[in-house]
Design an enzyme around this catalytic site. Structure first.
Site, short mmCIF file in Angstrom:
data_model
loop_
_atom_site.label_atom_id
_atom_site.label_comp_id
_atom_site.label_asym_id
_atom_site.label_seq_id
_atom_site.Cartn_x
_atom_site.Cartn_y
_atom_site.Cartn_z
N HIS A 4 -61.19 -18.65 -14.19
CA HIS A 4 -62.46 -18.68 -14.95
C HIS A 4 -63.85 -19.29 -13.76
O HIS A 4 -63.81 -18.06 -13.49
CB HIS A 4 -62.50 -19.02 -15.98
CG HIS A 4 -63.77 -19.05 -17.28
ND1 HIS A 4 -65.06 -18.09 -16.84
CD2 HIS A 4 -64.28 -20.39 -18.05
CE1 HIS A 4 -65.83 -18.16 -18.13
NE2 HIS A 4 -65.30 -19.57 -18.83
N HIS A 46 -63.92 -6.62 -13.44
CA HIS A 46 -64.31 -7.45 -14.18
C HIS A 46 -64.06 -6.61 -15.82
O HIS A 46 -63.73 -5.43 -15.93
CB HIS A 46 -65.32 -6.93 -14.26
CG HIS A 46 -66.59 -8.75 -15.43
ND1 HIS A 46 -66.51 -8.90 -16.82
CD2 HIS A 46 -66.94 -9.84 -14.97
CE1 HIS A 46 -67.00 -9.68 -16.89
NE2 HIS A 46 -67.85 -10.58 -16.27
N ASP A 67 -69.39 -13.28 -8.84
CA ASP A 67 -69.25 -14.07 -7.91
C ASP A 67 -69.53 -14.11 -6.43
O ASP A 67 -68.46 -15.04 -5.60
CB ASP A 67 -67.44 -14.58 -8.48
CG ASP A 67 -67.41 -15.52 -9.40
OD1 ASP A 67 -68.29 -16.76 -9.77
OD2 ASP A 67 -66.93 -15.43 -10.03
N1 CMC Z 1 -58.83 -5.99 -6.72
C1 CMC Z 1 -57.84 -5.44 -5.85
N2 CMC Z 1 -57.65 -4.60 -7.28
C2 CMC Z 1 -58.13 -5.00 -8.00
C3 CMC Z 1 -58.83 -5.96 -8.64
C4 CMC Z 1 -58.91 -6.46 -7.00
N3 CMC Z 1 -60.52 -7.61 -7.53
N4 CMC Z 1 -59.71 -6.02 -9.72
C5 CMC Z 1 -58.85 -5.21 -10.36
N5 CMC Z 1 -58.05 -4.42 -9.37
C6 CMC Z 1 -56.85 -3.51 -10.47
C7 CMC Z 1 -55.40 -4.39 -10.56
O1 CMC Z 1 -54.16 -4.25 -9.36
C8 CMC Z 1 -55.49 -3.26 -11.32
O2 CMC Z 1 -54.23 -1.96 -10.74
P1 CMC Z 1 -53.22 -0.85 -11.43
O3 CMC Z 1 -53.90 0.03 -12.30
O4 CMC Z 1 -53.28 0.04 -9.82
O5 CMC Z 1 -52.26 -2.10 -12.05
C9 CMC Z 1 -56.79 -1.68 -11.90
O6 CMC Z 1 -56.90 -2.62 -11.14
C10 CMC Z 1 -56.55 -2.77 -13.58
O7 CMC Z 1 -57.11 -4.67 -13.32
P2 CMC Z 1 -57.16 -5.18 -14.44
O8 CMC Z 1 -55.96 -6.83 -13.52
O9 CMC Z 1 -55.73 -4.61 -15.76
O10 CMC Z 1 -58.14 -5.69 -14.89
P3 CMC Z 1 -58.29 -7.00 -15.92
O11 CMC Z 1 -59.86 -6.20 -16.93
O12 CMC Z 1 -57.11 -7.41 -16.83
O13 CMC Z 1 -58.65 -8.41 -14.93
C11 CMC Z 1 -59.73 -9.25 -12.96
C12 CMC Z 1 -60.36 -8.26 -14.44
C13 CMC Z 1 -61.73 -9.93 -13.38
C14 CMC Z 1 -59.44 -10.52 -13.57
C15 CMC Z 1 -59.71 -8.60 -11.71
O14 CMC Z 1 -60.75 -7.49 -11.91
C16 CMC Z 1 -59.71 -9.41 -10.91
O15 CMC Z 1 -58.58 -10.05 -10.81
N6 CMC Z 1 -60.77 -9.38 -9.99
C17 CMC Z 1 -60.73 -11.15 -9.09
C18 CMC Z 1 -60.85 -11.83 -9.86
C19 CMC Z 1 -62.83 -12.02 -9.58
O16 CMC Z 1 -63.66 -11.97 -8.82
N7 CMC Z 1 -62.99 -12.47 -11.01
C20 CMC Z 1 -64.34 -12.88 -11.22
C21 CMC Z 1 -64.47 -11.87 -12.97
S1 CMC Z 1 -66.05 -12.22 -12.71
C22 CMC Z 1 -66.55 -13.84 -13.17
C23 CMC Z 1 -67.23 -13.88 -13.72
O17 CMC Z 1 -68.17 -13.00 -15.27
O18 CMC Z 1 -66.78 -15.35 -15.76
#
Ligand code: CMC
Length: 431
Positions: free
Chosen positions: A267, A306, A362
């Site tokens: 988070h 995101h 971030d």
């Molecule tokens: N780098 C590489 N690949 C990614 C990333 C990333 N940062 N984020 C998502 N993917 C890929 C993921 O591997 C998946 O690929 P595939 O379909 O081939 O399996 C696809 O994109 C969809 O990802 P997801 O995990 O299902 O997406 P989500 O909506 O569950 O996750 C997230 C969102 C923010 C947790 C994720 O994008 C992530 O881990 N980002 C890096 C951490 C980060 O920067 N977090 C800050 C969020 S903003 C703060 C806030 O607003 O509170």
């Protein structure tokens, strides 16, 4: 009825008509779908509440596909450019922009409630020398409930206002003192002659000078960062505040739960991770190998992607501009070049384009915080101070919402049933 859903239960052949309001059906309506009288009824299974609305809210609007973020209907871009954190805090908490009198009285009240009881200082001094500032913040916010026992009178609007003022006022004091503690430096008392954000900087960085003053461009950049974090609808920490608040506990205890949720790396901790990642990459020539590693699934490009924003994160655009302003004063962080090149390459790469991965809030904020001399452990504290008005607005909305109940999700039980207990001496007789 046209705005409705017809459900046919193939187990029984029975049909049910369920009303659709605001794009949602009531989960309780599914409870009527039963196979027999003693069946508890159908429910939904939704770990992480990814598709379940827990409340109706008029505070923050997000359209993730279009990259829209609004507080009380006002676009984040306009608020970040033209407003102040305290004005935004008023807007978020009370739903409307303040009149001149309301604004002046709000700023005055908050300025004159920045001090905490001396025993809070004693409590904070009791932490180990290397205590994480978020742990100290969580404990000290929770402890405020014992200094203001009247806060449990949550039904009284004036009382709620008092606690809201106190908490927005005291968060920077607690946050700054947790930082000073880790540095082994004396705690600095608030200075009522300074603005909210400049006073925070003073409590963080003042040493022997009689009067602290910071470059106004840095003060403004930090104010903008606080505005960007003021609320973000039903995120993990806000959900924690609402869930704990639904027991009708005092707001200090509810917000302490929010601080705890924000502490987690999924988070509030991502900006710290971005900074560590940029340091590890080190220089521009290492980026292609790093990107290949991300595409191979070895790690994530932190600060990208995101759950809600699938086009761009409007906060990231504003932060990029704040970066320029800060670096004008502090000199450019050498990691900025790495970040910019990383962004450029990622935005052109098929892997990131296909998955709609863009820089989020971030990606650049850690660079700013570092330029402002914050160690990474403090990044989440800054997030918490910015998010406090949002937590309080959501808490107040919850308290006033007649439809809200104590949070009590269902579970799907998967354990054993009808076992017979055997006393220890019998169980162990053969051992
Ligand atoms: N780098 C590489 N690949 C990614 C990333 C990333 N940062 N984020 C998502 N993917 C890929 C993921 O591997 C998946 O690929 P595939 O379909 O081939 O399996 C696809 O994109 C969809 O990802 P997801 O995990 O299902 O997406 P989500 O909506 O569950 O996750 C997230 C969102 C923010 C947790 C994720 O994008 C992530 O881990 N980002 C890096 C951490 C980060 O920067 N977090 C800050 C969020 S903003 C703060 C806030 O607003 O509170």
């Amino acid at each position: 009825m046209t705005d409705s859903l017809t459900i046919r239960d193939n187990r029984t052949g029975a049909e049910y008509e369920v009303a659709i309001t605001d794009g949602a059906i009531k989960a309780a309506d599914l409870g009527k779908i039963k196979t027999s009288d003693d069946d508890p009824g159908l429910c939904t299974y939704d770990p992480g509440f990814t598709n379940t609305a827990s409340c109706k809210s008029a505070i923050t609007y997000i359209d993730g596909d279009k990259g829209i973020l609004e507080y009380r209907g006002y676009p984040i871009e306009q608020l970040a450019e033209k407003s102040t954190f305290l004005e935004v805090a008023y807007l978020v908490v009370y739903g409307e922009l303040p009149t001149k009198e309301q604004y002046e009285s709000w700023v005055h009240e908050i300025t004159y409630h920045t001090f905490v009881h001396e025993n809070v200082k004693g409590l904070m001094q009791g932490f180990r020398y290397d205590a994480h500032p978020m742990g100290m913040l969580m404990a000290s916010v929770g402890a405020l409930s014992t200094f203001y026992p009247d806060a449990r009178n949550i039904a009284d609007a004036d009382n709620r206002h008092m606690q809201i003022v106190r908490m927005i006022a005291k968060m920077p004091t607690l946050g700054a003192w947790s930082f000073r503690h880790a540095q082994g430096k004396p705690y600095v008392y608030p200075d009522n002659e300074l603005s909210y954000t400049e006073n925070f900087l003073a409590m963080l960085f003042k040493m022997s000078e009689l009067k602290f003053s910071a470059d106004p461009r840095l003060v403004r950049a930090l104010d903008v960062l606080l505005i960007l974090h003021a609320d973000h609808e039903q995120n993990c920490s806000t959900n924690a505040v609402r869930s704990v608040g639904s027991s009708q506990v005092d707001p200090y205890s509810a917000v302490a739960a929010g601080v705890g949720a924000l502490y987690g790396p999924l988070h509030g901790g991502a900006n710290e991770a971005v900074l560590r990642m940029l340091k590890r990459i080190g220089s521009v020539e290492n980026i292609p190998a790093f990107i290949e590693g991300v595409k191979a699934g070895n790690e994530r490009l932190m600060g990208f992607g995101h759950r809600v924003y699938k086009n761009f994160d409007p906060r990231a655009k504003i932060i990029k501009k704040a970066c320029d302003d800060v670096f004008e004063v502090t000199g450019v962080n050498p990691l900025l070049q790495v970040a910019q090149e990383l962004e450029r390459i990622a935005l052109e790469d098929e892997y990131f384009v296909k998955r709609k991965l863009y820089p989020n809030v971030d990606f650049y904020s850690g660079l700013i915080y570092e330029a402002l001399q914050f160690p990474p452990e403090m990044f989440t504290v800054l997030f918490a101070i910015g998010r406090t008005p949002g937590w309080l607005a959501q808490w107040q909305e919850l308290i006033m919402d007649k439809e809200q109940k104590i949070a009590r999700p269902k579970q799907i039980y998967t354990g054993d049933r009808t076992l017979t207990f055997v006393p220890r001496e019998e169980r162990w007789a053969d051992a």
